[in-house]
Design a protein around this motif. Structure first.
Motif, PDB file in Angstrom:
ATOM      1  N   PRO A  78     -49.063  40.286  12.011  1.00  0.00           N
ATOM      2  CA  PRO A  78     -49.775  40.531  10.766  1.00  0.00           C
ATOM      3  C   PRO A  78     -48.841  40.759   9.566  1.00  0.00           C
ATOM      4  CG  PRO A  78     -49.627  42.605  11.919  1.00  0.00           C
ATOM      5  CD  PRO A  78     -48.894  41.561  12.748  1.00  0.00           C
ATOM      6  N   ASN A  79     -47.537  40.556   9.745  1.00  0.00           N
ATOM      7  CA  ASN A  79     -46.581  40.871   8.674  1.00  0.00           C
ATOM      8  C   ASN A  79     -46.490  39.816   7.581  1.00  0.00           C
ATOM      9  OD1 ASN A  79     -45.856  43.268  10.006  1.00  0.00           O
ATOM     10  ND2 ASN A  79     -44.494  42.111  11.339  1.00  0.00           N
ATOM     11  N   TYR A  80     -46.870  38.596   7.920  1.00  0.00           N
ATOM     12  CA  TYR A  80     -46.750  37.493   6.973  1.00  0.00           C
ATOM     13  C   TYR A  80     -48.016  36.643   6.999  1.00  0.00           C
ATOM     14  CZ  TYR A  80     -41.840  38.748   7.644  1.00  0.00           C
ATOM     15  OH  TYR A  80     -40.657  39.432   7.743  1.00  0.00           O
ATOM     16  N   ILE A  81     -48.151  35.794   5.983  1.00  0.00           N
ATOM     17  CA  ILE A  81     -49.289  34.884   5.864  1.00  0.00           C
ATOM     18  C   ILE A  81     -48.768  33.459   5.955  1.00  0.00           C
ATOM     19  CG2 ILE A  81     -51.185  34.135   4.368  1.00  0.00           C
ATOM     20  CD1 ILE A  81     -50.822  36.903   2.909  1.00  0.00           C
ATOM     21  N   VAL A  82     -49.458  32.623   6.698  1.00  0.00           N
ATOM     22  CA  VAL A  82     -49.062  31.213   6.830  1.00  0.00           C
ATOM     23  C   VAL A  82     -50.145  30.332   6.218  1.00  0.00           C
ATOM     24  CG1 VAL A  82     -48.430  29.352   8.413  1.00  0.00           C
ATOM     25  CG2 VAL A  82     -47.991  31.729   9.047  1.00  0.00           C
ATOM     26  N   TYR A  83     -49.720  29.404   5.366  1.00  0.00           N
ATOM     27  CA  TYR A  83     -50.636  28.411   4.809  1.00  0.00           C
ATOM     28  C   TYR A  83     -50.141  27.018   5.183  1.00  0.00           C
ATOM     29  CZ  TYR A  83     -53.326  31.558   1.834  1.00  0.00           C
ATOM     30  OH  TYR A  83     -54.160  32.544   1.359  1.00  0.00           O
ATOM     31  N   GLN A  90     -47.257  24.485  -6.045  1.00  0.00           N
ATOM     32  CA  GLN A  90     -47.910  25.786  -5.904  1.00  0.00           C
ATOM     33  C   GLN A  90     -46.907  26.911  -5.663  1.00  0.00           C
ATOM     34  OE1 GLN A  90     -50.852  24.757  -7.289  1.00  0.00           O
ATOM     35  NE2 GLN A  90     -51.587  26.464  -6.100  1.00  0.00           N
ATOM     36  N   ILE A  91     -45.683  26.541  -5.285  1.00  0.00           N
ATOM     37  CA  ILE A  91     -44.706  27.573  -4.932  1.00  0.00           C
ATOM     38  C   ILE A  91     -43.410  27.468  -5.731  1.00  0.00           C
ATOM     39  CG2 ILE A  91     -45.612  28.008  -2.616  1.00  0.00           C
ATOM     40  CD1 ILE A  91     -43.447  26.111  -1.533  1.00  0.00           C
ATOM     41  N   ILE A  92     -43.281  26.425  -6.552  1.00  0.00           N
ATOM     42  CA  ILE A  92     -42.063  26.207  -7.335  1.00  0.00           C
ATOM     43  C   ILE A  92     -42.460  25.828  -8.752  1.00  0.00           C
ATOM     44  CG2 ILE A  92     -40.051  24.700  -7.625  1.00  0.00           C
ATOM     45  CD1 ILE A  92     -39.919  24.485  -4.612  1.00  0.00           C
ATOM     46  N   GLU A  93     -41.744  26.396  -9.708  1.00  0.00           N
ATOM     47  CA  GLU A  93     -41.938  26.024 -11.105  1.00  0.00           C
ATOM     48  C   GLU A  93     -40.722  25.244 -11.564  1.00  0.00           C
ATOM     49  OE1 GLU A  93     -44.524  29.637 -12.948  1.00  0.00           O
ATOM     50  OE2 GLU A  93     -42.354  29.920 -12.817  1.00  0.00           O
ATOM     51  N   LYS A  94     -40.957  24.292 -12.420  1.00  0.00           N
ATOM     52  CA  LYS A  94     -39.852  23.521 -12.971  1.00  0.00           C
ATOM     53  C   LYS A  94     -39.334  24.251 -14.204  1.00  0.00           C
ATOM     54  CE  LYS A  94     -38.553  18.820 -13.899  1.00  0.00           C
ATOM     55  NZ  LYS A  94     -39.013  17.441 -13.889  1.00  0.00           N
ATOM     56  N   ASP A  95     -38.064  24.571 -14.178  1.00  0.00           N
ATOM     57  CA  ASP A  95     -37.429  25.291 -15.283  1.00  0.00           C
ATOM     58  C   ASP A  95     -36.736  24.263 -16.171  1.00  0.00           C
ATOM     59  OD1 ASP A  95     -36.519  27.326 -16.882  1.00  0.00           O
ATOM     60  OD2 ASP A  95     -34.814  27.804 -15.589  1.00  0.00           O
ATOM     61  N   SER A  96     -37.549  23.576 -16.977  1.00  0.00           N
ATOM     62  CA  SER A  96     -37.036  22.485 -17.787  1.00  0.00           C
ATOM     63  C   SER A  96     -38.002  22.206 -18.921  1.00  0.00           C
ATOM     64  CB  SER A  96     -36.892  21.241 -16.905  1.00  0.00           C
ATOM     65  OG  SER A  96     -36.705  20.091 -17.673  1.00  0.00           O
ATOM     66  N   THR A  97     -37.496  21.578 -19.962  1.00  0.00           N
ATOM     67  CA  THR A  97     -38.375  21.170 -21.056  1.00  0.00           C
ATOM     68  C   THR A  97     -39.099  19.881 -20.710  1.00  0.00           C
ATOM     69  OG1 THR A  97     -36.541  19.999 -22.101  1.00  0.00           O
ATOM     70  CG2 THR A  97     -36.980  22.269 -22.824  1.00  0.00           C
ATOM     71  N   ASP A  98     -38.665  19.223 -19.660  1.00  0.00           N
ATOM     72  CA  ASP A  98     -39.321  18.007 -19.201  1.00  0.00           C
ATOM     73  C   ASP A  98     -40.685  18.380 -18.634  1.00  0.00           C
ATOM     74  OD1 ASP A  98     -40.049  15.557 -18.201  1.00  0.00           O
ATOM     75  OD2 ASP A  98     -38.542  15.528 -16.608  1.00  0.00           O
ATOM     76  N   ARG A  99     -41.746  17.856 -19.229  1.00  0.00           N
ATOM     77  CA  ARG A  99     -43.087  18.261 -18.805  1.00  0.00           C
ATOM     78  C   ARG A  99     -43.558  17.530 -17.554  1.00  0.00           C
ATOM     79  NH1 ARG A  99     -47.374  15.135 -21.471  1.00  0.00           N
ATOM     80  NH2 ARG A  99     -46.379  13.364 -22.433  1.00  0.00           N
ATOM     81  N   TYR A 100     -42.858  16.496 -17.151  1.00  0.00           N
ATOM     82  CA  TYR A 100     -43.253  15.763 -15.947  1.00  0.00           C
ATOM     83  C   TYR A 100     -42.694  16.456 -14.720  1.00  0.00           C
ATOM     84  CZ  TYR A 100     -44.502  12.219 -19.319  1.00  0.00           C
ATOM     85  OH  TYR A 100     -45.063  11.564 -20.369  1.00  0.00           O
ATOM     86  N   GLN A 101     -43.531  16.610 -13.722  1.00  0.00           N
ATOM     87  CA  GLN A 101     -43.080  17.261 -12.500  1.00  0.00           C
ATOM     88  C   GLN A 101     -43.660  16.581 -11.265  1.00  0.00           C
ATOM     89  OE1 GLN A 101     -44.217  21.352 -12.998  1.00  0.00           O
ATOM     90  NE2 GLN A 101     -46.327  20.958 -12.438  1.00  0.00           N
ATOM     91  N   ASN A 102     -43.684  15.265 -11.279  1.00  0.00           N
ATOM     92  CA  ASN A 102     -44.242  14.505 -10.159  1.00  0.00           C
ATOM     93  C   ASN A 102     -43.597  14.856  -8.831  1.00  0.00           C
ATOM     94  OD1 ASN A 102     -45.806  13.273 -12.041  1.00  0.00           O
ATOM     95  ND2 ASN A 102     -44.651  11.365 -12.086  1.00  0.00           N
ATOM     96  N   GLU A 103     -42.311  15.173  -8.868  1.00  0.00           N
ATOM     97  CA  GLU A 103     -41.610  15.492  -7.621  1.00  0.00           C
ATOM     98  C   GLU A 103     -42.175  16.745  -6.952  1.00  0.00           C
ATOM     99  OE1 GLU A 103     -39.351  17.576 -10.907  1.00  0.00           O
ATOM    100  OE2 GLU A 103     -40.325  15.652 -10.671  1.00  0.00           O
ATOM    101  N   LEU A 104     -42.897  17.577  -7.703  1.00  0.00           N
ATOM    102  CA  LEU A 104     -43.467  18.797  -7.124  1.00  0.00           C
ATOM    103  C   LEU A 104     -44.841  18.567  -6.495  1.00  0.00           C
ATOM    104  CD1 LEU A 104     -42.412  21.500  -9.730  1.00  0.00           C
ATOM    105  CD2 LEU A 104     -41.296  20.840  -7.591  1.00  0.00           C
ATOM    106  N   TYR A 105     -45.316  17.348  -6.502  1.00  0.00           N
ATOM    107  CA  TYR A 105     -46.602  17.078  -5.861  1.00  0.00           C
ATOM    108  C   TYR A 105     -46.440  16.653  -4.407  1.00  0.00           C
ATOM    109  CZ  TYR A 105     -48.546  17.893 -10.377  1.00  0.00           C
ATOM    110  OH  TYR A 105     -48.899  18.502 -11.553  1.00  0.00           O
ATOM    111  N   ARG A 106     -45.242  16.774  -3.902  1.00  0.00           N
ATOM    112  CA  ARG A 106     -45.020  16.546  -2.476  1.00  0.00           C
ATOM    113  C   ARG A 106     -45.574  17.754  -1.718  1.00  0.00           C
ATOM    114  NH1 ARG A 106     -40.505  14.358  -5.063  1.00  0.00           N
ATOM    115  NH2 ARG A 106     -40.086  12.225  -4.437  1.00  0.00           N
ATOM    116  N   ILE A 107     -45.983  17.522  -0.501  1.00  0.00           N
ATOM    117  CA  ILE A 107     -46.614  18.585   0.293  1.00  0.00           C
ATOM    118  C   ILE A 107     -45.742  18.906   1.498  1.00  0.00           C
ATOM    119  CG2 ILE A 107     -48.621  19.121   1.732  1.00  0.00           C
ATOM    120  CD1 ILE A 107     -50.277  17.423  -0.216  1.00  0.00           C
ATOM    121  N   ILE A 108     -45.559  20.196   1.721  1.00  0.00           N
ATOM    122  CA  ILE A 108     -44.839  20.629   2.914  1.00  0.00           C
ATOM    123  C   ILE A 108     -45.867  21.052   3.963  1.00  0.00           C
ATOM    124  CG2 ILE A 108     -42.714  21.298   1.758  1.00  0.00           C
ATOM    125  CD1 ILE A 108     -43.805  24.203   1.967  1.00  0.00           C
TER     126      ILE A 108
END
Length: 177
Positions: A78-83, A90-108
């Motif tokens: 019960p110590n952690y949650i798994v999704y 959903q778990i990473i933000e792009k730290d850039s002025t570039d507004r495109y973030q297509n690479e973050l739509y990959r799913i793990i």
């Protein structure tokens, strides 16, 4: 005289093309039995949505993913949650002025979170298809993104089976289990 012939051929070609388009559209309307017209709130235009090609999946996870999920969940609860099936966005933000973030739509395959929903470790389940060049390239991109974000990734290979000790040993480096 040649100009007249060209004009006549052009007109005939236009009507033939028009007839073909009409036939194709009429044929596709017969095949598409289920359509729905909705009104968008943005522009009040009618939008036709063709649901003919959409069917519900039998399961959110593959049988293999279900087996891994069951074992991972039993190790961290019960110590952690798994999704399962978590988009990087959903778990990473792009730290850039570039507004495109297509690479973050990959799913793990899985992400393990603290009880406060802080992402702690990502898990990818790999089978022999991950040795193919296109899969390898995709996996490297995901790995690089996660490394940059300082979020560890654990790769579990199906060739080792869904064995509790194998999975526990791989996760123990990142979690208290």
């Amino acid at each position: 005289m040649e100009i007249v012939i060209c004009v006549i051929v052009g007109i005939i070609s236009f009507f033939v093309l028009l007839a073909i388009v009409y036939k194709l559209r009429a044929g596709s309307k017969n095949k598409t039995e289920i359509t729905e017209t909705t009104t968008t709130s943005v522009s009040n235009e009618n939008v036709k949505i063709d649901y003919t090609y959409y069917v519900k999946k039998k399961s959110y996870l593959t049988d293999c993913e279900k087996e891994f999920f069951r074992v991972i969940k039993s190790l961290v609860y019960p110590n952690y949650i798994v999704y399962p099936q978590v988009p990087l966005s959903q778990i990473i933000e792009k730290d850039s002025t570039d507004r495109y973030q297509n690479e973050l739509y990959r799913i793990i395959d899985f992400c393990i979170f603290s009880k406060d929903f802080e992402p702690l470790v990502c898990i990818e389940i790999n089978d022999e298809t991950h040795h193919q060049k296109n899969r390898y390239v995709r996996d490297q991109k995901v790995k690089n993104i996660l490394n940059q974000a300082d979020l560890p990734i654990v790769t579990l290979w199906t060739s080792f089976g869904v064995k509790t000790e194998y999975i526990k040993e791989r996760l123990r480096k990142y979690l208290k289990i």
